[in-house]
Scaffold this motif. Structure first.
Motif, short mmCIF file in Angstrom:
data_model
loop_
_atom_site.label_atom_id
_atom_site.label_comp_id
_atom_site.label_asym_id
_atom_site.label_seq_id
_atom_site.Cartn_x
_atom_site.Cartn_y
_atom_site.Cartn_z
N MET A 261 0.57 -0.96 -0.22
CA MET A 261 0.46 0.32 0.39
C MET A 261 0.82 0.94 0.05
O MET A 261 1.58 1.41 0.70
N LYS A 262 0.24 2.18 -0.86
CA LYS A 262 1.56 3.88 -1.12
C LYS A 262 0.07 4.72 0.17
O LYS A 262 -0.77 4.61 -0.27
N LYS A 263 0.75 5.36 1.16
CA LYS A 263 0.44 6.01 1.73
C LYS A 263 1.61 7.18 2.66
O LYS A 263 2.74 6.91 2.54
N LEU A 264 0.63 8.39 1.29
CA LEU A 264 1.64 9.62 2.62
C LEU A 264 1.50 9.24 3.95
O LEU A 264 0.89 9.51 4.14
N VAL A 265 2.64 9.65 4.36
CA VAL A 265 2.30 9.79 6.34
C VAL A 265 3.38 10.90 6.65
O VAL A 265 4.38 11.65 6.05
N VAL A 266 3.41 11.11 8.31
CA VAL A 266 4.19 11.87 9.07
C VAL A 266 5.47 11.70 9.47
O VAL A 266 5.12 10.67 10.50
N ALA A 267 6.41 11.16 9.34
CA ALA A 267 7.77 10.63 9.36
C ALA A 267 8.70 11.32 10.51
O ALA A 267 8.88 10.64 11.18
N LYS A 268 8.17 12.92 10.65
CA LYS A 268 8.23 13.08 11.96
C LYS A 268 7.70 14.21 12.31
O LYS A 268 8.18 15.69 12.04
N LYS A 269 7.05 13.69 12.99
CA LYS A 269 6.01 14.49 13.95
C LYS A 269 6.89 16.50 14.25
O LYS A 269 5.67 17.17 14.86
N ASP A 270 7.55 16.28 15.12
CA ASP A 270 7.64 17.28 16.12
C ASP A 270 8.79 18.14 15.70
O ASP A 270 9.00 19.02 16.00
N ALA A 271 8.82 17.65 13.43
CA ALA A 271 9.88 18.46 13.37
C ALA A 271 9.08 19.63 12.40
O ALA A 271 9.68 20.30 11.95
N CYS A 272 7.44 19.50 12.89
CA CYS A 272 6.67 20.33 11.71
C CYS A 272 7.05 21.64 12.08
O CYS A 272 6.70 22.15 13.24
N MET A 273 7.23 23.22 11.13
CA MET A 273 7.51 23.92 12.07
C MET A 273 5.75 25.65 11.55
O MET A 273 5.70 26.31 10.95
N ALA A 274 5.48 24.61 10.83
CA ALA A 274 3.88 25.19 10.22
C ALA A 274 3.90 26.10 9.27
O ALA A 274 3.52 26.83 9.24
N CYS A 275 4.61 25.99 8.44
CA CYS A 275 5.45 26.65 7.27
C CYS A 275 4.63 26.90 5.80
O CYS A 275 4.27 27.74 5.26
N LYS A 276 3.60 25.48 6.16
CA LYS A 276 2.55 25.54 4.91
C LYS A 276 2.91 25.43 3.49
O LYS A 276 2.17 25.86 2.84
N GLU A 277 4.29 25.32 3.33
CA GLU A 277 4.39 24.59 2.33
C GLU A 277 4.16 23.21 1.11
O GLU A 277 3.51 23.97 0.28
N CYS A 278 3.74 22.43 2.40
CA CYS A 278 3.17 20.99 1.58
C CYS A 278 1.90 21.70 1.17
O CYS A 278 0.61 21.14 0.55
N GLU A 279 0.46 22.19 2.39
CA GLU A 279 -0.30 23.55 1.82
C GLU A 279 0.03 23.91 0.46
O GLU A 279 -1.51 23.65 -0.34
N ILE A 280 0.17 24.65 0.46
CA ILE A 280 0.66 25.11 -0.57
C ILE A 280 0.78 24.56 -1.62
O ILE A 280 0.52 24.76 -3.00
N ALA A 281 1.48 23.94 -1.95
CA ALA A 281 2.35 22.58 -2.77
C ALA A 281 0.74 21.95 -3.54
O ALA A 281 0.35 21.92 -4.44
N CYS A 282 -0.10 21.35 -2.26
CA CYS A 282 -0.81 20.84 -2.87
C CYS A 282 -2.17 21.43 -3.47
O CYS A 282 -2.35 20.97 -4.04
N SER A 283 -2.15 23.36 -3.27
CA SER A 283 -3.46 23.20 -3.58
C SER A 283 -3.40 23.89 -4.89
O SER A 283 -3.92 24.21 -5.71
N GLU A 284 -1.95 24.33 -4.74
CA GLU A 284 -1.41 24.81 -6.30
C GLU A 284 -1.77 23.88 -7.72
O GLU A 284 -2.08 24.27 -8.28
N ALA A 285 -1.04 22.32 -6.30
CA ALA A 285 -1.31 21.16 -8.34
C ALA A 285 -2.60 21.18 -8.23
O ALA A 285 -2.58 20.58 -9.41
N PHE A 286 -3.63 21.06 -7.72
CA PHE A 286 -5.21 20.79 -7.55
C PHE A 286 -5.69 21.73 -8.18
O PHE A 286 -6.95 21.58 -8.67
N TYR A 287 -5.34 22.81 -7.68
CA TYR A 287 -6.41 24.27 -8.15
C TYR A 287 -5.37 25.15 -8.89
O TYR A 287 -6.30 26.42 -8.90
N LYS A 288 -4.09 25.22 -8.80
CA LYS A 288 -3.19 25.99 -9.56
C LYS A 288 -3.59 27.35 -8.53
O LYS A 288 -4.11 28.56 -9.54
N GLU A 289 -3.21 28.24 -6.99
CA GLU A 289 -3.77 28.63 -6.17
C GLU A 289 -3.75 28.01 -5.13
O GLU A 289 -3.43 27.22 -4.89
#
Length: 130
Positions: A1-29
């Protein structure tokens, strides 16, 4: 099974680069409400908590049109041609990660593409294949 996982839970600094990349990929904004990954906060009200699709299939079970099916790698995919935009999958997602934008006729969800993984400067996320 292939899936996205949070490998380093405590390392997230809430920069939201992941959210930006995802919304831009799906919605171009960048619109964090259109991202299929969300950065919430832990119970302490401050610590960032990345939330990712665990490929549980509840969205597929809720879809009256059969528009969500699991592929050979275990990833639930939305068939845009079959999706009628009813929002049942959005309601069924226990993590609030299935997105139905007002300006789209269909919903979207994480397909474990890895765009967010590449965007994360802290290497918090990874794609696992089991």
């Amino acid at each position: 099974m292939k899936k996205l996982v949070v490998a380093k839970k405590d390392a997230c600094m809430a920069c939201k680069e992941c959210e930006i990349a995802c919304s831009e990929a799906f919605y171009k904004e960048f619109d964090d409400t259109k991202s299929c990954i969300q950065i919430g906060v832990k119970k302490d009200g401050e610590t960032p908590k990345p939330m990712v699709c665990v490929q549980c299939g509840k969205c597929a079970e809720a879809c009256p049109e059969g528009a969500i099916t699991q592929n050979a790698k275990g990833v639930y995919m939305i068939n845009k041609k079959k999706c009628v935009g009813c929002g049942k999958c959005v309601e069924a997602c226990p993590f609030g990660l299935v997105v139905k934008a007002d300006d789209k006729e269909y919903a979207s969800k994480c397909i474990a593409c890895g765009i967010c993984v590449k965007a994360c400067p802290m290497e918090v996320l990874e794609i696992k294949e089991a």
